[in-house]
Design a protein around this motif. Sequence first.
Motif, PDB file in Angstrom:
ATOM      1  N   PHE A  23      55.754  28.880  72.429  1.00  0.00           N
ATOM      2  CA  PHE A  23      57.183  28.643  72.607  1.00  0.00           C
ATOM      3  C   PHE A  23      57.730  29.443  73.790  1.00  0.00           C
ATOM      4  CE2 PHE A  23      57.699  27.741  67.766  1.00  0.00           C
ATOM      5  CZ  PHE A  23      57.031  26.532  67.907  1.00  0.00           C
ATOM      6  N   LEU A  24      57.295  30.706  73.922  1.00  0.00           N
ATOM      7  CA  LEU A  24      57.754  31.508  75.062  1.00  0.00           C
ATOM      8  C   LEU A  24      57.286  30.906  76.388  1.00  0.00           C
ATOM      9  CD1 LEU A  24      57.362  35.158  73.721  1.00  0.00           C
ATOM     10  CD2 LEU A  24      59.493  34.010  74.410  1.00  0.00           C
ATOM     11  N   THR A  26      57.077  27.745  77.062  1.00  0.00           N
ATOM     12  CA  THR A  26      57.855  26.551  77.392  1.00  0.00           C
ATOM     13  C   THR A  26      59.355  26.810  77.474  1.00  0.00           C
ATOM     14  OG1 THR A  26      58.069  25.818  75.089  1.00  0.00           O
ATOM     15  CG2 THR A  26      56.126  25.042  76.321  1.00  0.00           C
ATOM     16  N   ALA A  27      59.815  27.943  76.967  1.00  0.00           N
ATOM     17  CA  ALA A  27      61.251  28.233  76.920  1.00  0.00           C
ATOM     18  C   ALA A  27      61.944  28.152  78.283  1.00  0.00           C
ATOM     19  CB  ALA A  27      61.496  29.591  76.269  1.00  0.00           C
ATOM     20  N   TYR A  30      63.890  25.018  79.453  1.00  0.00           N
ATOM     21  CA  TYR A  30      65.178  24.636  78.881  1.00  0.00           C
ATOM     22  C   TYR A  30      66.352  25.476  79.384  1.00  0.00           C
ATOM     23  CZ  TYR A  30      62.121  21.944  75.962  1.00  0.00           C
ATOM     24  OH  TYR A  30      61.170  21.058  75.539  1.00  0.00           O
ATOM     25  N   LYS A  39      68.857  26.163  72.013  1.00  0.00           N
ATOM     26  CA  LYS A  39      67.642  25.574  71.440  1.00  0.00           C
ATOM     27  C   LYS A  39      67.004  26.602  70.533  1.00  0.00           C
ATOM     28  CE  LYS A  39      63.021  23.884  72.001  1.00  0.00           C
ATOM     29  NZ  LYS A  39      61.918  23.459  72.792  1.00  0.00           N
ATOM     30  N   CYS A  40      66.642  26.194  69.329  1.00  0.00           N
ATOM     31  CA  CYS A  40      65.892  27.028  68.388  1.00  0.00           C
ATOM     32  C   CYS A  40      64.537  26.382  68.175  1.00  0.00           C
ATOM     33  CB  CYS A  40      66.614  27.129  67.048  1.00  0.00           C
ATOM     34  SG  CYS A  40      68.268  27.840  67.141  1.00  0.00           S
ATOM     35  N   TYR A  41      63.485  27.101  68.480  1.00  0.00           N
ATOM     36  CA  TYR A  41      62.140  26.614  68.187  1.00  0.00           C
ATOM     37  C   TYR A  41      61.881  26.777  66.690  1.00  0.00           C
ATOM     38  CZ  TYR A  41      60.889  26.541  73.160  1.00  0.00           C
ATOM     39  OH  TYR A  41      60.812  26.260  74.496  1.00  0.00           O
ATOM     40  N   GLY A  52      61.976  21.635  67.536  1.00  0.00           N
ATOM     41  CA  GLY A  52      63.141  22.370  67.988  1.00  0.00           C
ATOM     42  C   GLY A  52      64.418  21.780  67.427  1.00  0.00           C
ATOM     43  N   TYR A  54      68.272  21.516  68.727  1.00  0.00           N
ATOM     44  CA  TYR A  54      69.034  21.647  69.969  1.00  0.00           C
ATOM     45  C   TYR A  54      70.490  21.294  69.712  1.00  0.00           C
ATOM     46  CZ  TYR A  54      64.370  20.670  72.047  1.00  0.00           C
ATOM     47  OH  TYR A  54      63.034  20.659  72.392  1.00  0.00           O
TER      48      TYR A  54
END
Length: 104
Positions: A23-24, A26-27, A30, A39-41, A52, A54
């Motif tokens: 996740f870090l 790809t963060a 966004y 956005k919350c993974y 996610g 969003y």
Amino acid sequence: MITAITTFQLPQAITREEARRIFLSTAPKYLDAAGLFRKCYILSADGRTAGGVYLWHSRAEAEAMYTEDWRVFVREKYGTEPSVTYFDTPVVVDNLTHEILSDA
């Protein structure tokens, strides 16, 4: 406002720490996305479902993110097809800013 929830079933379970690393990575994609408030993974307790949640300004801005290129990115990164579900979000309680937001 619009909430979009994306989910995908992983080919094999991952740990919370593995998910956090992925996740870090790809963060940054966004950051500064037009119309995206937050956005919350997410990762299921069994590590088999990820995605996610969003919060978007509008459906059009959300749909601009979830293109075929985005789907290809998810398929290549996670090895599975994503799904996207949209919800109208007329009110949001934000305890960080101590605000109640409304799209009216």
